[in-house]
Design a protein around this motif. Structure first.
Motif, PDB file in Angstrom:
ATOM      1  N   ASP A 109       0.806   4.346  -2.520  1.00  0.00           N
ATOM      2  CA  ASP A 109       0.552   5.697  -2.438  1.00  0.00           C
ATOM      3  C   ASP A 109       1.876   6.420  -2.883  1.00  0.00           C
ATOM      4  OD1 ASP A 109      -1.444   5.113  -1.158  1.00  0.00           O
ATOM      5  OD2 ASP A 109      -0.703   4.832   1.036  1.00  0.00           O
ATOM      6  N   ARG A 167       4.963  14.390   2.022  1.00  0.00           N
ATOM      7  CA  ARG A 167       3.717  13.236   1.877  1.00  0.00           C
ATOM      8  C   ARG A 167       4.482  11.908   1.774  1.00  0.00           C
ATOM      9  NH1 ARG A 167       0.700  14.658  -3.565  1.00  0.00           N
ATOM     10  NH2 ARG A 167      -0.483  12.880  -2.808  1.00  0.00           N
ATOM     11  N   GLN A 182       1.430   7.092  -6.583  1.00  0.00           N
ATOM     12  CA  GLN A 182       0.571   8.217  -6.871  1.00  0.00           C
ATOM     13  C   GLN A 182       0.955   9.590  -6.721  1.00  0.00           C
ATOM     14  OE1 GLN A 182      -2.758   7.572  -8.009  1.00  0.00           O
ATOM     15  NE2 GLN A 182      -1.460   5.262  -8.172  1.00  0.00           N
ATOM     16  N   ILE A 191       3.740   8.748   4.359  1.00  0.00           N
ATOM     17  CA  ILE A 191       3.397   7.454   4.218  1.00  0.00           C
ATOM     18  C   ILE A 191       4.406   6.339   4.965  1.00  0.00           C
ATOM     19  CG2 ILE A 191       4.253   5.467   2.430  1.00  0.00           C
ATOM     20  CD1 ILE A 191       3.634   7.595   0.016  1.00  0.00           C
ATOM     21  N   GLN A 235       0.960  -1.252   0.023  1.00  0.00           N
ATOM     22  CA  GLN A 235      -0.094  -0.120  -0.024  1.00  0.00           C
ATOM     23  C   GLN A 235       0.963   1.501  -0.135  1.00  0.00           C
ATOM     24  OE1 GLN A 235      -3.371   0.201  -0.225  1.00  0.00           O
ATOM     25  NE2 GLN A 235      -2.959   2.300  -0.456  1.00  0.00           N
TER      26      GLN A 235
END
Length: 237
Positions: free
Chosen positions: A28, A89, A31, A93, A24
């Motif tokens: 992320d 960001r 993205q 994560i 996951q």
């Protein structure tokens, strides 16, 4: 009959879920990079994997090493165009991955309890010390183990040291784990036994091993409930 004295268990993806959260995190991460790169370019995934491979000897295994490798890859892949906001960001994560819940695999508590009734058991897990200690505590399984080892690498030298400290010969030791590379192959090479319980997803670097298709002293189970009976089968050999 095999005189089995100690049984070892891996932690991540053997006792509790782990790789799902890493996958996951990678999704992320992709993205975020989608704002800079074409996600159809498979070189992006390969770049991160090779960066992680190169950094293992510096950062070790675990979320922190993964996060630093993500930051390095993001800077390199975007030719230093990535913003401070997006780097933050990426760090978030990693923070989220460090704080994920500890979900035991189905039936694993019962399997560990059953093995512990007849054998001394040791938990051998690798990765960041703080994160592994936190997961062990949250798992609720710590009291079942006679010994817990958090190691930086799981290779023949590490297992040889642990077995020496346990005072047991490799032929008297069985290791249970999901990774052929880290949990099974080193123990087999030393003369021990392995119970392989594959997880539905495996980190690419953990799929690299030198075991053939027909390996002596290696057994495979599909669910945790099969571990005690497989161990009994090993003892009868």
């Amino acid at each position: 009959m095999a005189d089995i004295r100690w049984v070892g268990f891996d932690g991540d993806d053997t006792l509790w879920k782990s790789e799902d959260y890493y996958r996951q995190a990678e999704h992320d991460f992709e993205q975020i990079l989608a704002g800079y790169l074409d996600l159809e370019d498979r070189r992006m995934q390969q770049h991160l994997l090779e960066t992680e491979r190169r950094n293992l000897k510096v950062f070790g295994y675990g979320v922190k090493g993964m996060t630093l490798s993500m930051i390095e890859s993001a800077i390199q892949l975007t030719d230093e165009r990535i913003s401070a906001r997006d780097l933050h960001r990426v760090m978030e994560i990693g923070r989220a991955c460090l704080q994920h819940p500890v979900d035991l695999l189905p039936g694993i508590r019962e399997a560990v309890e059953a093995v512990a009734r007849d054998h001394e058991i040791v938990l051998i897990t690798k990765g960041d010390l703080f994160h592994q200690e936190a997961k062990i505590a949250q798992s609720g399984l710590a009291d079942l183990f006679h010994r817990i080892e958090v190691v930086s690498e799981k290779d023949e030298a590490t297992y040889a040291r642990v077995l020496q400290e346990l005072g047991v010969h490799a032929s008297q030791f069985v290791m249970v784990g999901n990774s052929l590379r880290s949990d099974i192959e080193p123990v087999i090479q030393l003369g021990g036994w392995g119970i392989h319980m594959p997880y539905h997803v495996t980190w690419a670097l953990e799929t690299e091993h030198g075991l053939g298709d027909d390996v002596p002293r290696l057994h495979t189970v599909t669910v945790a409930a099969q571990i005690p009976s497989t161990l009994a089968s090993i003892r009868s050999q």
